[in-house]
Design an enzyme around this catalytic site. Sequence first.
Site, PDB file in Angstrom:
ATOM      1  N   ASN A 316      86.170 168.268 -33.814  1.00 40.81           N
ATOM      2  CA  ASN A 316      85.166 168.472 -34.869  1.00 40.81           C
ATOM      3  C   ASN A 316      85.000 169.968 -35.167  1.00 40.81           C
ATOM      4  O   ASN A 316      83.877 170.503 -35.209  1.00 40.81           O
ATOM      5  CB  ASN A 316      83.824 167.855 -34.466  1.00 40.81           C
ATOM      6  CG  ASN A 316      82.985 167.454 -35.662  1.00 40.81           C
ATOM      7  OD1 ASN A 316      83.397 167.628 -36.816  1.00 40.81           O
ATOM      8  ND2 ASN A 316      81.787 166.950 -35.410  1.00 40.81           N
ATOM      9  N   HIS A 352      72.598 164.429 -35.072  1.00 37.05           N
ATOM     10  CA  HIS A 352      73.353 163.196 -34.852  1.00 37.05           C
ATOM     11  C   HIS A 352      72.468 161.958 -34.968  1.00 37.05           C
ATOM     12  O   HIS A 352      72.947 160.893 -35.368  1.00 37.05           O
ATOM     13  CB  HIS A 352      74.024 163.219 -33.478  1.00 37.05           C
ATOM     14  CG  HIS A 352      75.352 163.903 -33.466  1.00 37.05           C
ATOM     15  ND1 HIS A 352      75.497 165.245 -33.220  1.00 37.05           N
ATOM     16  CD2 HIS A 352      76.607 163.437 -33.679  1.00 37.05           C
ATOM     17  CE1 HIS A 352      76.766 165.577 -33.280  1.00 37.05           C
ATOM     18  NE2 HIS A 352      77.474 164.494 -33.563  1.00 37.05           N
TER      19      HIS A 352
END
Length: 462
Positions: A316, A352
């Site tokens: 990521n 998240h």
Amino acid sequence: MAAPLLEKLSESLGSPEPAVRLILSVLIGYPCALVYRRFLFHQPVTVLHLFHTLSGLALAAFNFGSQIYHSAVCVLVQFLMLRLMGRTVTAVLSSFIFQMVYLLAGYYFTATEEYDIKWTMPHCVLTLKLIGLSFDYYDGGKEPSQLNAEQQRAALPTVPSLLEVCGFSYFYGGFLVGPQFTLRSYQSLVAGQLTDSPGKPPNSVMPAMQRFGLGLLCLTIYAIFSPHLSDSYFLTDEYGAQPFWYRCVFIMLWAKVILYKYVSCWVIAEGVCILSGLGYNGVDENGNHRWDACANMKVWLFETSPLFTGTISSFNINTNAWVARHVFKRLKFLGNKILSQLATLLFLAIWHGLHSGYIICFSMEFIIVNVEKQVQALVKDSPVLTKLANSPFYPLIYVVQQLFHWLFMGYPLVPFCLFTYDKWLKVYSSIYFCGHLFFFTAFMVLPYLRKALVPKREKKQD
């Protein structure tokens, strides 16, 4: 007509229909990029903004139906903030608060105890884009001497138009799963500047197909092995009845496979960006053209690194770079690197989602990374350990290190993927909180071990 076909396809693949829609949407980015290259490359930027906006909205509607209004509202509000509030700290803070609150409200009202593909999934990507846009516009009003190299490349000299912001937000290569990129990069794309052949579409078909092929390989690995290494097995009586060593090995293998779900999507999406030209990154020191501007994965490093920091830096990438640029480095005023790191990881956990598992995961990451840094410093400063690390036994050490590395990479991933405390607590209890015990003990013991193994340096004579 499309719905029954998708139902049959999802049944034959053994995957939920939302997951099939998502991967099809990522793949549709390739024909979109080909249309752009073949028919639109020399068109006015207004046409390109419209194409990127409409194609992205179509993909969003295909996946989430009428819920695309969430993204439209946030894009419009962000544009109005840029226009009405200007290059001010108030504008940046207002953008940050509005976009994060909207995202968190979305999590609150839609979250379940399972991993669901819903409008909040691409919206978390969009949230970072729009917050970054406000930072970059704010930086554009500063003197270049006040900005670092990254900020100078991203800073916006003028306020963008609404159509420009829409094209940037809905670009088919990054709207659903990323990667993150700046508006300046998008502006270079529509201006025809991101090419190795000035005035022509980039020669990027082969690099794009290489990433496409690698992404399909990762997706195939995940599709084959994930049914045998599922999250749900952790919660069964069968898993709890297995020997301790088996439970640990299962976590290690599960972690390796579960991450391919993310790796495959990111690598395939990167191929779309390369094909369009957004992935063009100039030339290297040998004069070879680079196509890694949108790389979200360093797959070779991900597969071979025996270090936790190596895996984190390979995974990521663009999101990590965004957080480093817009959160970690801007917390310099705290005057404490550890505090900045903790605040950054807290932001990532909240971004998240609202489940406790995210907090546990990123708090464990903080401990693990800091323990690893202590170990590396110990090995570097200890003649005995340095000699051992460079000995013929290193291949054996490497294998042991990899096994250890993936066991304890899987350990914080358990709460990340199981979400709620009753689930991850059950798994941690079944393995006696071994990760917590090991790393907290190491964190306390390593400074004393360092004193014992590292010879004291003699003070310099006056």
